[in-house]
Design a protein around this motif. Structure first.
Motif, mmCIF file in Angstrom:
data_model
loop_
_atom_site.group_PDB
_atom_site.id
_atom_site.type_symbol
_atom_site.label_atom_id
_atom_site.label_comp_id
_atom_site.label_asym_id
_atom_site.label_seq_id
_atom_site.Cartn_x
_atom_site.Cartn_y
_atom_site.Cartn_z
ATOM 1 N N LYS A 81 1.095 -1.101 -0.192
ATOM 2 C CA LYS A 81 0.116 -0.125 -0.188
ATOM 3 C C LYS A 81 1.047 0.972 0.178
ATOM 4 O O LYS A 81 2.140 1.084 0.431
ATOM 5 C CB LYS A 81 -0.973 -0.430 1.293
ATOM 6 C CG LYS A 81 -1.948 -1.127 1.432
ATOM 7 C CD LYS A 81 -2.511 -0.720 2.687
ATOM 8 C CE LYS A 81 -3.439 -1.929 2.719
ATOM 9 N NZ LYS A 81 -4.295 -1.926 4.256
ATOM 10 N N SER A 84 -0.970 3.483 4.229
ATOM 11 C CA SER A 84 -2.684 2.702 5.044
ATOM 12 C C SER A 84 -3.121 3.533 6.710
ATOM 13 O O SER A 84 -1.862 4.708 7.111
ATOM 14 C CB SER A 84 -2.054 1.552 6.082
ATOM 15 O OG SER A 84 -0.593 1.748 6.859
ATOM 16 N N GLN A 93 3.676 3.643 3.792
ATOM 17 C CA GLN A 93 5.052 2.519 3.075
ATOM 18 C C GLN A 93 6.047 3.238 2.393
ATOM 19 O O GLN A 93 5.536 3.963 1.219
ATOM 20 C CB GLN A 93 4.785 1.104 2.146
ATOM 21 C CG GLN A 93 3.830 0.914 2.835
ATOM 22 C CD GLN A 93 4.091 -0.592 3.424
ATOM 23 O OE1 GLN A 93 5.767 -0.716 3.585
ATOM 24 N NE2 GLN A 93 3.982 -1.420 3.519
ATOM 25 N N GLU A 368 1.794 -8.847 4.067
ATOM 26 C CA GLU A 368 2.272 -7.118 4.179
ATOM 27 C C GLU A 368 2.868 -7.039 5.510
ATOM 28 O O GLU A 368 2.262 -7.452 7.004
ATOM 29 C CB GLU A 368 1.611 -5.874 3.931
ATOM 30 C CG GLU A 368 1.436 -5.035 4.378
ATOM 31 C CD GLU A 368 0.423 -3.790 4.049
ATOM 32 O OE1 GLU A 368 0.577 -2.582 4.345
ATOM 33 O OE2 GLU A 368 0.111 -4.048 2.913
ATOM 34 N N SER A 370 3.379 -5.643 9.611
ATOM 35 C CA SER A 370 2.167 -4.715 10.391
ATOM 36 C C SER A 370 3.689 -4.289 11.477
ATOM 37 O O SER A 370 3.785 -4.749 12.058
ATOM 38 C CB SER A 370 1.056 -5.375 10.692
ATOM 39 O OG SER A 370 1.524 -6.304 11.465
#
Length: 390
Positions: A81, A84, A93, A368, A370
């Motif tokens: 992304k 976010s 990102q 992805e 986190s």
């Protein structure tokens, strides 16, 4: 090569050729008879500056195309992304956010350069063109600056907990609220201030108040110089933190023979280091040049023509030049990653099409990472395996 002062609408005939002469005097150009090459080609250096902007179209256009191709890879193939949003916190990102903002910068500068060489605007050619050209010149630079700031925010959010290495001290990470404040003070505030001051200076250019026009031009460049310096220091600090953590993790993986993760993180560390170094150099060069220009704009343009043309060249080529190097570093990383995946997926007599399909499928399923931020001066992200996406 120079432009003859005359009133608009007056025409001279010479050997059957009619020359339309435009207004070009001190009431429209405080640097007469030299060019304010930021926003006009009119002046004794017109031909040379025209060439600079033609080359600027090519360079900025190339950067825009390269960045958009890379952005497609990171978004469509790697499923990353750009930003976010969670619990009111904006989390960019690093690489996709940088590519997005720098692409907008490159497109904006390409369009501005085309307008410059087209002769659409110049002193005395249109109503309110002082404001138009100052504003049009200014807005892409906000995205160029923001590209680096978003990248820095991204690597702060990507920084994991301190690994179990006694040689490393606790890592300082801002809290989520502090990161929102950082976004406001380091991105939104300078962009708003600089564009406001640029617009005001354009207004005074249109109303022939050159004293105030130059004062607000200088003020808006002091804004950029100050914030670029602060952003450079922040980038060095947080970039060094992340590099130390990755280095410690690589060392541990090498000892435990975690070869797959070892190679991935080692390559990631190199790419992040190169990007951070290049972006730091951009900010350093920009800070020095912009403060010098803010301090002595009139003297540089009217007294030192060679220095003025050097500023013009660096002004147009430095940012897209460094961005092209960043794009090259990213492209090399993408190539190496694809080559490694391709070699790993090459089995039996499968066709190239099947291998590529498998490769893209692998990228599409990469989870992805986190990262959980915690506030306080000595707190860090929760400990978890280091899986930084670049």
């Amino acid at each position: 090569m120079g432009v003859v002062p005359a009133k608009r609408g007056r025409a001279n005939s010479r050997n059957g050729i009619t020359l339309q002469l435009l207004i070009m005097d001190e009431s429209h150009n405080p640097f007469y008879p030299y060019s304010d090459w930021r926003v006009s080609l009119l002046g004794v250096e017109k031909k040379a500056i025209h060439i600079v902007y033609v080359l600027g179209v090519i360079l900025n256009g190339g950067v825009a195309v390269a960045n958009l191709i890379l952005l497609y890879y990171f978004i469509a193939i790697k499923r990353q992304k750009i930003v976010s949003f969670a619990n009111g916190i904006v989390r960019p990102q690093p690489v996709p956010a940088y590519l997005t903002s720098s692409s907008i910068f490159a497109v904006g500068r390409t369009i501005f350069s085309i307008v410059m060489i087209s002769g659409t605007y110049g002193y005395g050619k249109a109503n309110n063109e002082g404001y138009i050209m100052e504003a049009f010149h200014e807005w892409p630079w906000g995205f160029g600056y923001s590209a680096i700031a978003l990248y820095l925010m991204g690597i702060i959010f990507a920084t994991p907990a301190t690994v179990n290495d006694p040689t490393l001290s606790a890592v300082y990470l801002p809290s989520p609220v502090q990161m929102n404040i950082f976004a406001g003070t380091m991105i939104a505030l300078p962009v708003v201030l600089a564009n406001t001051f640029a617009g005001i200076s354009g207004y005074y250019y249109d109303h022939k108040n050159m004293t105030l026009a130059l004062r607000f031009t200088s003020l808006h460049y002091w804004v950029w110089g100050t914030w670029s310096f602060l952003l450079m220091l922040s980038g060095i600090f947080f970039g060094r933190q992340l590099d130390r953590l990755i280095g410690a993790t690589v060392k541990q993986l090498a000892q435990t023979k975690g070869l797959s993760n070892f190679r991935h993180l080692a390559a990631t560390r190199v790419r992040l280091g190169r990007m951070t170094l290049i972006l730091t150099l951009i900010l350093f060069a920009y800070t020095v040049a912009i403060i010098a220009y803010a301090t002595g704009q009139r003297v540089i343009i009217t007294k030192y023509r060679a220095v003025s043309f050097l500023f013009c060249t660096l002004w147009n080529f430095s940012a897209p030049g460094f961005m092209s190097i960043v794009a090259l570093v990213l492209a090399i990383g993408v190539y190496q990653e694809l080559a490694a995946k391709y070699a790993k997926s090459s089995e039996g007599n499968s066709t190239i099409y099947q291998r590529c399909k498998e490769l893209f499928a692998q990228h599409a399923t990469v989870p992805e990472p986190s990262h959980v931020m915690k506030g306080g001066n000595s707190t860090v992200n929760e400990a978890k395996p280091m899986t930084i996406e670049t």
